[in-house]
Motif scaffolding. Structure first.
Motif, PDB file in Angstrom:
ATOM      1  N   THR A  87       0.815  -1.225   0.000  1.00 16.47           N
ATOM      2  CA  THR A  87       0.000   0.000   0.000  1.00 16.47           C
ATOM      3  C   THR A  87       0.843   1.267   0.000  1.00 16.47           C
ATOM      4  N   ASP A  88       2.146   1.120   0.158  1.00 11.79           N
ATOM      5  CA  ASP A  88       3.039   2.279   0.315  1.00 11.79           C
ATOM      6  C   ASP A  88       2.659   3.127   1.517  1.00 11.79           C
ATOM      7  N   LYS A  89       2.030   2.506   2.492  1.00 11.01           N
ATOM      8  CA  LYS A  89       1.644   3.198   3.717  1.00 11.01           C
ATOM      9  C   LYS A  89       2.818   3.159   4.683  1.00 11.01           C
ATOM     10  N   ARG A  90       3.093   4.290   5.360  1.00 11.60           N
ATOM     11  CA  ARG A  90       4.228   4.365   6.277  1.00 11.60           C
ATOM     12  C   ARG A  90       3.780   4.878   7.644  1.00 11.60           C
ATOM     13  N   PRO A  91       2.973   4.105   8.358  1.00 12.47           N
ATOM     14  CA  PRO A  91       2.514   4.547   9.681  1.00 12.47           C
ATOM     15  C   PRO A  91       3.608   4.395  10.737  1.00 12.47           C
ATOM     16  N   HIS A  92       3.393   5.012  11.856  1.00 12.88           N
ATOM     17  CA  HIS A  92       4.236   4.785  13.035  1.00 12.88           C
ATOM     18  C   HIS A  92       3.899   3.393  13.564  1.00 12.88           C
ATOM     19  N   ILE A  93       4.907   2.518  13.611  1.00 15.17           N
ATOM     20  CA  ILE A  93       4.702   1.163  14.117  1.00 15.17           C
ATOM     21  C   ILE A  93       5.175   1.086  15.566  1.00 15.17           C
ATOM     22  N   ILE A  94       4.332   0.551  16.434  1.00 10.92           N
ATOM     23  CA  ILE A  94       4.703   0.266  17.821  1.00 10.92           C
ATOM     24  C   ILE A  94       4.565  -1.235  18.025  1.00 10.92           C
ATOM     25  N   PHE A  95       5.643  -1.873  18.401  1.00 12.85           N
ATOM     26  CA  PHE A  95       5.679  -3.336  18.497  1.00 12.85           C
ATOM     27  C   PHE A  95       5.924  -3.765  19.928  1.00 12.85           C
ATOM     28  N   SER A  96       5.097  -4.681  20.415  1.00 15.57           N
ATOM     29  CA  SER A  96       5.254  -5.174  21.781  1.00 15.57           C
ATOM     30  C   SER A  96       6.166  -6.396  21.781  1.00 15.57           C
ATOM     31  N   SER A  97       7.405  -6.163  22.139  1.00 15.89           N
ATOM     32  CA  SER A  97       8.314  -7.275  22.359  1.00 15.89           C
ATOM     33  C   SER A  97       8.348  -7.555  23.855  1.00 15.89           C
ATOM     34  N   ALA A 122      11.518   0.099   8.994  1.00 18.93           N
ATOM     35  CA  ALA A 122      11.363   1.524   9.295  1.00 18.93           C
ATOM     36  C   ALA A 122      12.596   2.321   8.867  1.00 18.93           C
ATOM     37  N   LYS A 123      13.770   1.748   9.057  1.00 20.81           N
ATOM     38  CA  LYS A 123      15.004   2.429   8.659  1.00 20.81           C
ATOM     39  C   LYS A 123      15.045   2.612   7.146  1.00 20.81           C
ATOM     40  N   ASN A 124      14.699   1.576   6.414  1.00 19.45           N
ATOM     41  CA  ASN A 124      14.730   1.647   4.952  1.00 19.45           C
ATOM     42  C   ASN A 124      13.662   2.589   4.404  1.00 19.45           C
ATOM     43  N   GLN A 125      12.529   2.631   5.095  1.00 15.74           N
ATOM     44  CA  GLN A 125      11.406   3.448   4.628  1.00 15.74           C
ATOM     45  C   GLN A 125      11.402   4.847   5.228  1.00 15.74           C
ATOM     46  N   LYS A 126      12.393   5.098   6.107  1.00 17.05           N
ATOM     47  CA  LYS A 126      12.457   6.395   6.818  1.00 17.05           C
ATOM     48  C   LYS A 126      11.137   6.662   7.557  1.00 17.05           C
ATOM     49  N   SER A 127      10.692   5.629   8.255  1.00 17.62           N
ATOM     50  CA  SER A 127       9.454   5.698   9.017  1.00 17.62           C
ATOM     51  C   SER A 127       9.759   5.602  10.507  1.00 17.62           C
ATOM     52  N   THR A 128       8.760   5.888  11.325  1.00 18.89           N
ATOM     53  CA  THR A 128       8.933   5.871  12.778  1.00 18.89           C
ATOM     54  C   THR A 128       8.613   4.488  13.326  1.00 18.89           C
ATOM     55  N   PHE A 129       9.474   4.003  14.221  1.00 22.44           N
ATOM     56  CA  PHE A 129       9.263   2.692  14.820  1.00 22.44           C
ATOM     57  C   PHE A 129       9.633   2.747  16.295  1.00 22.44           C
ATOM     58  N   THR A 130       8.791   2.107  17.117  1.00 24.60           N
ATOM     59  CA  THR A 130       9.066   1.974  18.548  1.00 24.60           C
ATOM     60  C   THR A 130       8.960   0.507  18.921  1.00 24.60           C
ATOM     61  N   GLY A 131      10.095  -0.076  19.300  1.00 22.47           N
ATOM     62  CA  GLY A 131      10.115  -1.461  19.743  1.00 22.47           C
ATOM     63  C   GLY A 131      10.139  -1.515  21.259  1.00 22.47           C
ATOM     64  N   LEU A 132       9.103  -2.072  21.869  1.00 22.04           N
ATOM     65  CA  LEU A 132       8.970  -2.068  23.325  1.00 22.04           C
ATOM     66  C   LEU A 132       9.449  -3.390  23.919  1.00 22.04           C
ATOM     67  N   LEU A 133      10.336  -3.297  24.883  1.00 21.75           N
ATOM     68  CA  LEU A 133      10.773  -4.462  25.649  1.00 21.75           C
ATOM     69  C   LEU A 133      10.005  -4.430  26.964  1.00 21.75           C
ATOM     70  N   ILE A 134       8.969  -5.266  27.046  1.00 23.76           N
ATOM     71  CA  ILE A 134       7.972  -5.163  28.109  1.00 23.76           C
ATOM     72  C   ILE A 134       8.183  -6.258  29.148  1.00 23.76           C
ATOM     73  N   PRO A 135       8.145  -5.908  30.440  1.00 21.21           N
ATOM     74  CA  PRO A 135       8.210  -6.941  31.485  1.00 21.21           C
ATOM     75  C   PRO A 135       6.881  -7.677  31.591  1.00 21.21           C
ATOM     76  N   ASN A 136       6.727  -8.516  32.601  1.00 21.05           N
ATOM     77  CA  ASN A 136       5.490  -9.268  32.803  1.00 21.05           C
ATOM     78  C   ASN A 136       4.325  -8.309  33.065  1.00 21.05           C
ATOM     79  N   VAL A 137       3.214  -8.538  32.371  1.00 23.32           N
ATOM     80  CA  VAL A 137       2.042  -7.668  32.476  1.00 23.32           C
ATOM     81  C   VAL A 137       0.933  -8.403  33.232  1.00 23.32           C
TER      82      VAL A 137
END
Length: 372
Positions: A87-97, A122-137
């Protein structure tokens, strides 16, 4: 307004985040997601192209075959990236790791690989990315034997089962509402960080958690006493425990009446902590309430007249109905995230006593209007 999509929106964390965002209608628009979208490239593309922000929470946590966990989680990332590329869409991705990235298991490996795939995209597409390192929820409505040991213990205790500790580990925990607030802040600030460690808000041994939960069962579940909740973690853990009680069969809780020639004496609220006690009178056919709380602990006691108390979990349809009478004094407690009301269904004035664990603060009311 930014449009937010959440994969896994019906899961434990996803449902909490979806509900919190739905309260911010002037700031965000939610783009509903269904797990069936991953089975159709067209549906996934159609959904993804609408989103300014995608929070990718969909994942498999447990399965008898660890390889299936690994392959499923990586495949979900690959499917989402393909939809974005198509789709050529470049949203801000937030990933729960997960902090399990550090461990030698296939679940942790799948999370690490997924985060790296998103980061490279995200680096290749010059897009925003947030990778979350999450403890026990942990938190209300988690799936027992799946989401967390807290969910399992709460489920077992509320169903008269005996929890067992396989290994008394030291857990780093975060409450699901706290995690949702962090994600909302990341959305607002457009945070770009491929490896953002989310700090735990509590560190505690499994045995200490179980000890607290057993005390909640003994004091609250069996004796109707609100236990001493000495800090925010204890309040969060208590609200988590309460969410596993089957309200339809547990309430209304009938109070013991002590009668003699003077009249009747009834003990209404037994506290190991403070809060506020109020009362109201309500005319026939009048309804009060129709709101919910996300952290407050509240009890309604009917001492005169007849009342209908209704509860409905936010963003669900099932309504719980309880009829109470002052002839048999009783109460119903309000779980977090359940909108509730009380209506006078009698012919005389209704007298109700309310207890809540904190004073009303106009700057932070934690009260959201919602018709039951």
């Amino acid at each position: 307004m930014r449009k937010i999509g959440i994969t896994g929106q019906n899961g434990f964390v996803g449902n909490c985040l979806f509900n919190k965002l739905s309260l911010l209608k002037e700031e965000f628009v939610l783009v509903p997601f269904d797990k069936s979208f991953f089975e159709s490239e067209e549906l996934l593309r159609t959904w993804a192209i609408q989103c300014d922000v995608i929070v990718h929470l969909a994942a498999m946590n447990r399965h008898p075959d660890p390889n299936i966990i690994h392959d499923t989680n990586v495949k979900l990332v690959e499917l989402l990236l393909k939809a974005l590329n198509d789709t050529d869409k470049r949203p801000h991705i937030i990933f729960s790791s997960s902090t399990q990235e550090e461990r030698d298991n296939l679940y942790g490996k799948s999370k690490r690989e997924g985060r790296e795939l998103f980061a490279n995209w995200a680096k290749n597409q010059k897009s925003t990315f947030t990778g979350l390192l999450i403890p026990n929820v942990f938190g209300p409505f988690g799936k027992p034997f799946y989401n967390s040991v807290v969910a399992t213990f709460c489920h077992q205790l509320c169903n008269n089962q005996a929890p067992k500790i396989e290994q008394d580990g030291f857990l780093k925990l975060i409450y699901v509402d706290e995690l949702a607030e962090i994600i909302i802040s990341i959305i607002r600030n457009n945070t770009d960080n491929p490896s953002l460690a989310i700090p735990p808000t509590q560190e505690i041994y499994v045995s200490s958690i179980l000890e607290k939960l057993i005390s909640y069962k003994e004091r609250y579940f069996e004796q109707g006493i609100f236990p001493q909740l000495e800090d925010r973690f204890s309040i969060n853990l208590f609200n988590t425990f309460r969410s596993y009680i089957d309200h339809s069969s547990y309430f209304p809780y009938m109070l013991k009446q002590h009668a003699d020639n003077r009249g009747v004496f009834v003990e209404m609220v037994k506290l190991e902590q403070g809060g506020q006690v109020s009362f109201s009178t309500t005319y026939p056919e009048v309804t009060r309430g129709n709101h919910f709380h996300t952290r407050k602990i509240e009890r309604f006691l009917v001492i005169k007249g007849k009342a209908l108390i209704q509860l409905r979990r936010y963003n669900t349809e099932e309504v719980l109905n309880f009829e109470l009478s002052g002839d048999k004094p009783s109460y119903v407690d309000m779980p977090v995230w359940y909108t509730h009301n009380i209506k006078n269904i009698g012919v005389e004035e209704l007298y109700t006593v309310f207890w809540i664990n904190e004073f009303f603060d106009t700057k932070d009311p934690d009260t959201y209007f919602e018709i039951v």
